[in-house]
Design an enzyme around this catalytic site. Structure first.
Site, mmCIF file in Angstrom:
data_model
loop_
_atom_site.group_PDB
_atom_site.id
_atom_site.type_symbol
_atom_site.label_atom_id
_atom_site.label_comp_id
_atom_site.label_asym_id
_atom_site.label_seq_id
_atom_site.Cartn_x
_atom_site.Cartn_y
_atom_site.Cartn_z
ATOM 1 N N HIS A 2 9.205 71.381 -22.581
ATOM 2 C CA HIS A 2 9.766 71.822 -22.832
ATOM 3 C C HIS A 2 9.921 73.733 -23.302
ATOM 4 C CE1 HIS A 2 14.339 72.050 -25.738
ATOM 5 N NE2 HIS A 2 14.420 71.552 -25.125
ATOM 6 N N ARG A 3 11.558 73.946 -22.842
ATOM 7 C CA ARG A 3 11.485 75.950 -23.111
ATOM 8 C C ARG A 3 10.940 76.425 -25.494
ATOM 9 N NH1 ARG A 3 16.534 78.261 -25.333
ATOM 10 N NH2 ARG A 3 17.828 76.051 -24.858
ATOM 11 N N ASP A 4 11.530 75.101 -25.574
ATOM 12 C CA ASP A 4 11.287 75.452 -27.312
ATOM 13 C C ASP A 4 10.345 75.299 -27.842
ATOM 14 O OD1 ASP A 4 15.325 75.167 -27.632
ATOM 15 O OD2 ASP A 4 13.741 76.341 -27.262
ATOM 16 N N ILE A 5 8.761 74.160 -27.421
ATOM 17 C CA ILE A 5 8.377 74.391 -27.676
ATOM 18 C C ILE A 5 7.362 74.772 -28.255
ATOM 19 C CG2 ILE A 5 5.943 72.491 -27.242
ATOM 20 C CD1 ILE A 5 7.939 70.056 -26.398
ATOM 21 N N LYS A 6 5.973 75.342 -28.709
ATOM 22 C CA LYS A 6 5.386 76.015 -29.325
ATOM 23 C C LYS A 6 4.375 75.690 -28.500
ATOM 24 C CE LYS A 6 7.663 78.698 -31.876
ATOM 25 N NZ LYS A 6 7.517 79.005 -34.046
#
Length: 205
Positions: A2-6
């Site tokens: 997911h693009r928001d997972i660091k």
């Protein structure tokens, strides 16, 4: 991914078939779904998070700032100190409602058997104030309050809470630190070493 997972919020573990398995370690990425009403809210992006640790303003879908994070951290501290969530309920919506309308039981009353110092309990309760203006306004203010309380209690190693290099050294050499040697000298434990250590703990239990 997911693009928001660091990347730092992902832990790679080994499954039983010896394949790698990724675990997400970020409270804020748990999207809640319960019934059509909550599905509608999540679809609008208004409620994203873990109900136990969400601030009232986040539950309402209002604009949030650092003080919302302080509330969430306070909820984590409450859980860590007492062994209980600040608010609990049978459904996420029930927990949301309590964040909005109920005052949490004081830390010292929630777990009297733990003899939590009153000063520390009061610090946690301040982080859980409904009105953001009543909380610590900066994380540095919360840090200073905790350090002052620990110093008053005579806890050793207070300076380490203010020294980021100490935490870096601990991460660099956990085995060396445990042995009382130079923590910089040893490398960080590998995944296999950590898993072997966890297996040893489980056997000892």
């Amino acid at each position: 991914v997911h693009r928001d997972i660091k990347p730092e919020n992902i832990m790679i573990t080994r499954a039983r078939d010896d394949s790698d398995f990724a675990k997400v370690l970020d409270f804020g990425l748990a999207k809640l779904r319960e019934g059509s009403e909550l599905n509608e809210l999540t679809s609008q992006g208004a409620i994203v998070g873990t109900p136990y640790f969400m601030s009232p303003e986040q539950v309402r879908g209002d604009e949030v700032d650092a003080r919302s994070d302080i509330y969430s951290l306070g909820a984590v501290m409450y859980r860590a100190l007492t062994g209980h969530y600040a608010f609990n309920g049978p459904t996420p919506m029930a927990v949301f409602a309590k964040h909005l309308t109920e005052e949490p039981i004081h830390v010292s009353e929630r777990a009297p058997e733990r003899n939590i110092p009153l000063g520390m309990a009061d610090i946690v309760m301040r982080t859980l104030t409904k009105d953001p203006d009543g909380r610590f306004q900066r994380i540095e203010d919360l840090q200073s309050a905790i350090v002052a309380e620990l110093a008053e209690l005579g806890t050793s190693g207070i300076e380490s809470l203010l020294d980021s290099n100490v935490m870096k050294n601990l991460a660099a050499g956990p085995v060396a630190v445990a042995q009382g040697t130079d923590p910089v000298a040893g490398p960080a434990a590998t995944r296999d070493e950590v898993e072997a250590y966890e297996r040893t703990l489980r056997r000892r239990r």
